[in-house]
Scaffold this motif. Structure first.
Motif, short mmCIF file in Angstrom:
data_model
loop_
_atom_site.label_atom_id
_atom_site.label_comp_id
_atom_site.label_asym_id
_atom_site.label_seq_id
_atom_site.Cartn_x
_atom_site.Cartn_y
_atom_site.Cartn_z
N LEU A 120 -18.02 24.57 41.91
CA LEU A 120 -18.80 25.24 40.83
C LEU A 120 -19.71 26.23 41.45
O LEU A 120 -20.39 26.22 42.48
N SER A 121 -19.84 27.30 40.62
CA SER A 121 -20.67 28.40 40.94
C SER A 121 -21.88 28.22 40.10
O SER A 121 -22.10 27.28 39.37
N LEU A 122 -22.74 28.88 40.47
CA LEU A 122 -24.03 28.48 39.68
C LEU A 122 -24.38 28.84 38.24
O LEU A 122 -24.94 28.16 37.47
N ASP A 123 -23.26 29.62 37.65
CA ASP A 123 -23.17 29.96 36.34
C ASP A 123 -22.08 28.98 35.70
O ASP A 123 -21.55 29.04 34.56
N GLY A 124 -21.52 27.73 36.34
CA GLY A 124 -20.77 26.96 35.90
C GLY A 124 -19.26 27.32 35.96
O GLY A 124 -18.32 26.50 35.51
N GLN A 125 -18.86 28.44 36.61
CA GLN A 125 -17.48 28.83 36.58
C GLN A 125 -17.10 28.11 37.92
O GLN A 125 -17.43 27.58 38.68
N PRO A 154 -21.24 12.14 53.32
CA PRO A 154 -20.64 13.37 52.85
C PRO A 154 -21.27 14.54 53.88
O PRO A 154 -22.16 14.29 54.56
N ASP A 155 -20.59 15.77 54.05
CA ASP A 155 -20.90 16.62 55.16
C ASP A 155 -22.12 17.59 54.27
O ASP A 155 -22.38 17.51 53.12
N SER A 156 -22.70 18.67 54.82
CA SER A 156 -23.39 19.65 54.31
C SER A 156 -23.04 20.30 52.92
O SER A 156 -23.95 20.39 52.08
N ALA A 157 -22.00 20.57 52.95
CA ALA A 157 -21.55 21.21 51.84
C ALA A 157 -21.43 20.36 50.71
O ALA A 157 -21.70 20.83 49.30
N VAL A 158 -20.96 18.89 50.73
CA VAL A 158 -21.12 18.07 49.75
C VAL A 158 -22.51 17.84 49.35
O VAL A 158 -22.82 17.49 48.12
N LYS A 159 -23.32 17.65 50.28
CA LYS A 159 -24.91 17.34 49.85
C LYS A 159 -25.34 18.58 48.91
O LYS A 159 -26.17 18.28 47.97
N GLU A 160 -25.08 19.80 49.46
CA GLU A 160 -25.50 20.83 48.68
C GLU A 160 -25.03 21.07 47.42
O GLU A 160 -25.56 21.85 46.37
N SER A 161 -24.16 20.20 46.79
CA SER A 161 -23.61 20.20 45.44
C SER A 161 -24.63 19.77 44.55
O SER A 161 -24.62 20.31 43.37
N GLN A 162 -25.84 19.27 45.00
CA GLN A 162 -26.78 18.96 44.13
C GLN A 162 -27.45 20.27 43.24
O GLN A 162 -27.49 20.27 42.01
N GLN A 163 -27.45 21.27 44.23
CA GLN A 163 -28.15 22.54 43.52
C GLN A 163 -27.13 23.19 42.67
O GLN A 163 -27.63 23.71 41.76
N ARG A 164 -25.95 23.21 43.13
CA ARG A 164 -24.77 23.74 42.46
C ARG A 164 -24.55 22.99 41.08
O ARG A 164 -24.48 23.87 39.77
N VAL A 165 -24.61 21.96 41.00
CA VAL A 165 -24.40 21.31 39.89
C VAL A 165 -25.47 21.32 38.90
O VAL A 165 -25.34 21.59 37.70
N GLU A 166 -26.71 21.22 39.38
CA GLU A 166 -27.94 21.14 38.57
C GLU A 166 -28.07 22.61 37.86
O GLU A 166 -28.07 22.55 36.56
N TYR A 205 -26.99 25.80 32.78
CA TYR A 205 -26.46 27.37 32.31
C TYR A 205 -25.62 26.86 30.84
O TYR A 205 -25.54 27.55 29.87
N PHE A 206 -25.14 25.64 31.00
CA PHE A 206 -24.59 25.10 29.44
C PHE A 206 -25.43 24.30 28.55
O PHE A 206 -24.61 23.65 27.61
#
Length: 512
Positions: free
Chosen positions: A108-113, A36-48, A53-54
């Motif tokens: 995903l955005s931080l609020d799940g949109q 994974p590149d950096s953008a894929v690795k950073e998905s951890q924070q966005r997903v969490e 949020y939901f």
């Protein structure tokens, strides 16, 4: 527990399916493997953040995410949604009945949109090819994906909707688009028409020849003579795109992220006009994460280079190979991708820095040798690859104020289509050749036979103008196209004579 979801990555203009395996077990660490590149690795924070949020949670256990095949580099943020779904299933927070029947993509955005992604069309094509039931993706991308039939296109606005749909609690009707209806209703939607151009009948004739044979053109003339105006109208007389060509073109624009939110199939031939400050990478494609360049974005259409000598020489030289091969290969240490680049090159330039060399009324103020140095900014090998050199003269006042209606684009297009049909019939046994400009050298002698009078005329022109072997082939190809427009089986002397006059920049003394 191990859960599997399916996403995709784009390589060139084709998609490769990616299996996203999520394992939640004993431990406390989070691991993501599979290049994974950096953008894929950073998905951890966005997903969490989106899960919280939901009302869901990120497992406080050992989470291992594998993106397979592990030897293909994964780039971008579009894996957020399938990773989130895999985590929810592996941690047994939800029960999905048919999760593995869908390809899922979305940022995903931080609020799940969900935010739109690039390359949706090739992903949808690959999903259908591999037999998946459907594709779940951001709502703005649904129209683009719905071009592909026999595939359920589920557009969702946020993570919650995606979860509810897969749980069976929310019914979402798959988006269906009548691709053929949209395509055929949009074929004639051109913004510019040749009826707007007063005078310039000789230039219109050259454009008609170029459109019929797929030839490259360079227009040389003073400022305000109408070069750009004529170039912008060329797509309106080119033969309509076939459905296959429209899909090819749309795929490239999809990969480059150039389709709007409500965009569907591209039904008109593209017209690209990059600024002369463009870099060579932006023109032919490439970069750390290879993307198609302007020559690929103009695939099946027109690439217009205004003020040709102002482009950097290195930029112009990188076009030489794509002009011949009609594709460009971007090679990196670990990856090599092919982008199609079957485009018509239309270039324009002033005859000199002041713009008035050979002007019928205004005097050129450029010093001795300046005109030649200006023309030399465009290399000989590149000019050899341009079939028609056309001198554009200013429009006379009587022509500008004339009330006579000029010929409309659809009338010219009818003649172009008839000429192109003859070529399609001629080359029906050859793969990837459907117009005269695409003929390889060995085929020119066979297809473009000329009589003794024609040979004598061509020999004289070659000797006086000092033409190269490539220019010789170009003249024969253009003459063949002129003969096709005249519905002539053979190339006549008058066809050759007209083709020879379209080599203005080869004439002795043209540049002083």
């Amino acid at each position: 527990m191990v859960a599997k979801t399916y996403g995709s990555t784009v390589s060139g203009v084709d998609a490769i399916l990616i299996t996203i395996e999520v394992n939640v077990g004993q431990g406390t660490s989070f691991y993501m493997v599979g290049l994974p590149d950096s953008a894929v690795k950073e998905s951890q924070q966005r997903v969490e953040s989106a899960l919280k949020y939901f009302g869901y949670r990120m497992p406080r256990q050992k989470v291992v995410i594998n993106l397979a095949p592990a030897d293909i580099r994964k780039e971008g943020s579009a894996y957020d949604l399938p990773i989130a779904m895999g985590i929810l299933k592996a941690s047994e927070q939800v029960v999905f009945a048919d999760l593995e029947e869908y390809v899922i993509m979305g940022e995903l955005s931080l609020d799940g949109q969900l935010r739109p992604i690039k390359g949706v069309l090739p992903i949808a094509i690959e999903a259908r090819k591999k037999g998946y039931k459907g594709i779940i993706l951001p709502q703005p991308n649904a129209t683009e994906a719905s071009i592909v039939n026999n595939l359920d296109v589920i557009g969702v606005e946020n993570l919650e909707q995606a979860i509810a749909f897969l749980e069976g609690e929310l019914k979402i009707t798959p988006l269906v688009t009548d691709t053929r209806d949209i395509f055929y209703n949009s074929l004639e939607d051109y913004e510019f028409d040749f009826a707007d151009v007063q005078g310039q009948e000789n230039i219109k004739r050259a454009m008609e020849i170029a459109a019929t044979g797929g030839h490259n053109v360079i227009m040389v003339g003073p400022p305000g003579a109408g070069k750009t105006m004529l170039a912008k109208r060329l797509p309106s007389i080119l033969p309509p795109l076939t459905l296959q060509e429209a899909l090819e073109t749309t795929k490239i624009h999809s990969v480059a992220g150039r389709l709007g939110g409500e965009a569907s199939l591209i039904a008109q031939r593209p017209f690209r006009s990059p600024h002369h400050t463009i870099s060579d990478v932006a023109l032919v494609g490439g970069g750390g994460n290879p993307q198609p360049g302007e020559i690929s974005l103009s695939h099946n259409g027109v690439l217009f280079l205004d003020e040709l000598p102002e482009f950097k020489r290195t930029v112009l030289e990188v076009m030489r190979q794509p002009l011949e091969e009609r594709r460009v290969t971007i090679s990196r240490a670990k990856i090599s991708v092919d982008y199609p680049a079957n485009f018509m090159l239309i270039a324009s330039m002033n005859p000199c820095p002041c713009g008035y060399y050979n002007h019928p009324e205004k005097e050129c103020v450029c010093g001795p040798g300046v005109v030649q140095r200006y023309l030399n900014k465009v290399s000989g090998p590149l000019l050899d690859r341009i079939d028609l050199h056309v001198e554009v003269t200013p429009v006379k006042f009587d022509e500008m104020t004339s009330t006579r209606k000029a010929e409309k684009s659809n009338v010219i297009r009818e003649r172009v289509v008839l000429g192109r049909d003859r070529q399609v019939e001629r080359f029906k046994e050859y793969k990837d050749i459907y117009c005269n400009a695409m003929m390889p050298s060995h085929m020119v002698k066979e297809v473009c036979e000329i009589n003794e009078a024609g040979k004598t005329l061509l020999k004289t022109a070659m000797e006086r103008l000092g033409l190269s072997a490539r220019a010789y082939d170009r003249i024969l190809k253009v003459a063949r196209t002129i003969a096709d427009l005249s519905d002539s089986e053979n190339i006549k002397v008058e066809h050759l004579a007209e083709a020879i006059q379209y080599r203005s920049l080869d004439r002795e003394g043209w540049a002083g």
